[in-house]
Write a protein that holds these residues in place. Structure first.
Motif, PDB file in Angstrom:
ATOM      1  N   PHE A  39      -8.251   1.392  -9.354  1.00 38.97           N
ATOM      2  CA  PHE A  39      -7.737   2.714  -9.017  1.00 38.97           C
ATOM      3  C   PHE A  39      -7.090   3.339 -10.246  1.00 38.97           C
ATOM      4  N   THR A  85      -7.527   1.944  10.014  1.00 44.17           N
ATOM      5  CA  THR A  85      -7.058   1.888   8.630  1.00 44.17           C
ATOM      6  C   THR A  85      -5.861   0.956   8.531  1.00 44.17           C
ATOM      7  N   ASP A 135      -5.854  11.284  12.159  1.00 49.25           N
ATOM      8  CA  ASP A 135      -4.622  12.066  12.081  1.00 49.25           C
ATOM      9  C   ASP A 135      -3.965  12.228  13.452  1.00 49.25           C
ATOM     10  N   ARG A 153       0.819  -1.210   0.000  1.00 46.78           N
ATOM     11  CA  ARG A 153       0.000   0.000   0.000  1.00 46.78           C
ATOM     12  C   ARG A 153       0.854   1.262   0.000  1.00 46.78           C
ATOM     13  N   SER A 198      -2.130  12.278   6.662  1.00 49.86           N
ATOM     14  CA  SER A 198      -3.505  12.767   6.534  1.00 49.86           C
ATOM     15  C   SER A 198      -3.909  12.990   5.086  1.00 49.86           C
ATOM     16  N   THR A 199      -2.933  13.045   4.168  1.00 47.99           N
ATOM     17  CA  THR A 199      -3.263  13.123   2.745  1.00 47.99           C
ATOM     18  C   THR A 199      -4.045  11.882   2.352  1.00 47.99           C
ATOM     19  N   SER A 200      -5.234  12.091   1.793  1.00 45.17           N
ATOM     20  CA  SER A 200      -6.141  10.998   1.420  1.00 45.17           C
ATOM     21  C   SER A 200      -6.577  10.173   2.630  1.00 45.17           C
ATOM     22  N   SER A 201      -6.440  10.726   3.828  1.00 51.94           N
ATOM     23  CA  SER A 201      -6.916  10.088   5.069  1.00 51.94           C
ATOM     24  C   SER A 201      -6.277   8.724   5.307  1.00 51.94           C
ATOM     25  N   LEU A 202      -5.027   8.562   4.906  1.00 52.53           N
ATOM     26  CA  LEU A 202      -4.374   7.268   5.027  1.00 52.53           C
ATOM     27  C   LEU A 202      -3.992   6.917   6.458  1.00 52.53           C
ATOM     28  N   ASN A 232      -6.096   7.550   9.092  1.00 54.95           N
ATOM     29  CA  ASN A 232      -7.319   7.575   9.892  1.00 54.95           C
ATOM     30  C   ASN A 232      -7.356   6.404  10.868  1.00 54.95           C
ATOM     31  N   ASP A 277      -0.248   4.841 -10.405  1.00 52.07           N
ATOM     32  CA  ASP A 277      -1.564   5.070  -9.810  1.00 52.07           C
ATOM     33  C   ASP A 277      -2.651   4.222 -10.439  1.00 52.07           C
TER      34      ASP A 277
END
Length: 374
Positions: free
Chosen positions: A324, A86, A100, A71, A77-81, A83, A365
């Motif tokens: 994706f 997770t 975060d 992964r 916190s970019t793209s809530s990675l 959280n 990506d």
């Protein structure tokens, strides 16, 4: 007598006493036997110069040395990675008192014999956090109803406030492999164990391991897994501190959960074996490696163009398939997923005009994710 070197007995001799002591110097064996018959109830501190912890038992934890990271190696916190609840490094769930709270990275910082660690970097002060791994039912039957031990390496950096580290084995007593991964209902005050959600039970009373700025190995032994109707087991390692500073760091690696009353040494699996174990739960295909390239033969407009995609490792159950990015495609619609099972999935598209068509992922990506985590 000092002159006696051999005594022969025709019958069995019973010797009773509180202890048997030999004063022979090192270099001469104090006891020798010709028979190879098993001698039961013979207790010894060492065997062939090795302590019991030198004999390694199987590790129920996957990716305990934090080497597998499809992964990515940085989760912010970019793209809530980063959280709460997770997945980040493979098989590990980040749990925290809010989102975060910490950034997560794979670090090339580990004790001797290991390569990487997971680093939890405080982004929101004064909050608790930890990492969790849930064991599939088929892999934890050996400890359910028995005993287990845990061990891992840890260290801290920063203000010095991150000084209360705990670990607990928790059991799930509901439907097997259908678990609540966010096991914490309330984190509580400092040095107060978190309250767990329904169907999760702590099997040991966690104590402060008092980590320092140097790598050290921590063990918790002889934990009974005795909660009725247990179907899954998990390991939760967490900071029980509510007075932290932004920029405090916690490092963890060499994590082991084993079917033993004592904690034996950690031993890394081969990278090939560890990756395959991880891919039973999560796998990505595509990216810029051309693995999903499809090129059709001459076909009429409107014709379906399916492609079978086979997983590298059979999944524990039918996974969720997610595409994706934007695959590069020509003379066809953007591909989508049509079906999947534990062995693979089907991509489908439709020819736009008579002729040939192709599609492929052509950047980092662009990939397909097959996920069936616990």
């Amino acid at each position: 007598d000092t002159g006696v070197t051999k005594i022969d007995f025709d019958d069995t001799i019973a010797v009773e006493g509180k202890s048997f002591t030999s004063t022979v110097a090192t270099g001469t064996a104090p006891y020798a036997a010709t028979s190879t018959t098993l001698n039961t109830n013979l207790n010894a501190d060492m065997l062939d110069g090795l302590h019991s912890t030198s004999f390694v038992s199987d590790n129920l934890i996957i990716n305990g040395d934090m080497n597998i990271a499809p992964r990515g190696t940085s989760f912010t916190s970019t793209s809530s990675l980063n959280n709460d609840d997770t997945y980040n490094l493979d098989r590990w769930v980040l749990l925290s008192d809010g989102n975060d709270i910490v950034d997560v990275t794979q670090q090339a910082d580990a004790p001797t014999g290991l390569l990487n660690s997971i680093r939890l970097d405080v982004e929101t002060a004064n909050k608790k956090f930890g990492i969790l791994q849930i064991i599939e039912q088929k892999n934890c039957q050996q400890i359910i109803g028995g005993t287990c031990s845990i061990s891992f390496y840890a260290k801290t950096a920063g203000s010095g406030k991150l000084d209360n580290l705990k670990a607990m084995v928790v059991s799930w007593s509901s439907t097997a492999d259908t678990v609540t991964s966010d096991i914490v209902n309330a984190w509580g005050a400092e040095d107060t164990d978190p309250t767990l959600v329904a169907n999760w039970t702590a099997e040991n009373d966690p104590v402060d391991l008092n980590p320092t700025t140097s790598w050290a190995r921590y063990t918790i032994e002889n934990i009974s897994i005795d909660t009725a109707s247990t179907t899954n087991v998990a390991l939760f390692i967490f900071s029980d501190v509510t007075d932290t500073d932004v920029g405090d760091f916690l490092y963890i690696t060499g994590v082991k959960l084993e079917n033993s009353s004592i904690a034996t040494n950690f031993k890394s699996r081969s990278i090939q074996q560890e990756l395959a174990l991880c891919q039973r739960y999560y796998e990505i295909m595509g990216s810029s490696d051309g693995f999903l390239y499809y090129d059709s033969y001459q076909m009429d407009a409107g014709q379906p163009i399916p492609q079978n995609v086979y997983f590298k490792v059979e999944k524990r159950a039918t996974p969720t398939i997610t595409i994706f990015g934007t695959l590069n495609y020509s003379n066809c619609a953007a591909p989508s997923t049509a079906a999947s099972n534990t062995k693979g999935c089907v991509l489908k598209s439709t020819l736009t005009a008579t002729g040939r068509a192709y599609y492929l992922p052509d950047s980092a990506d662009d990939y397909i994710e097959a996920a069936i985590e616990l």
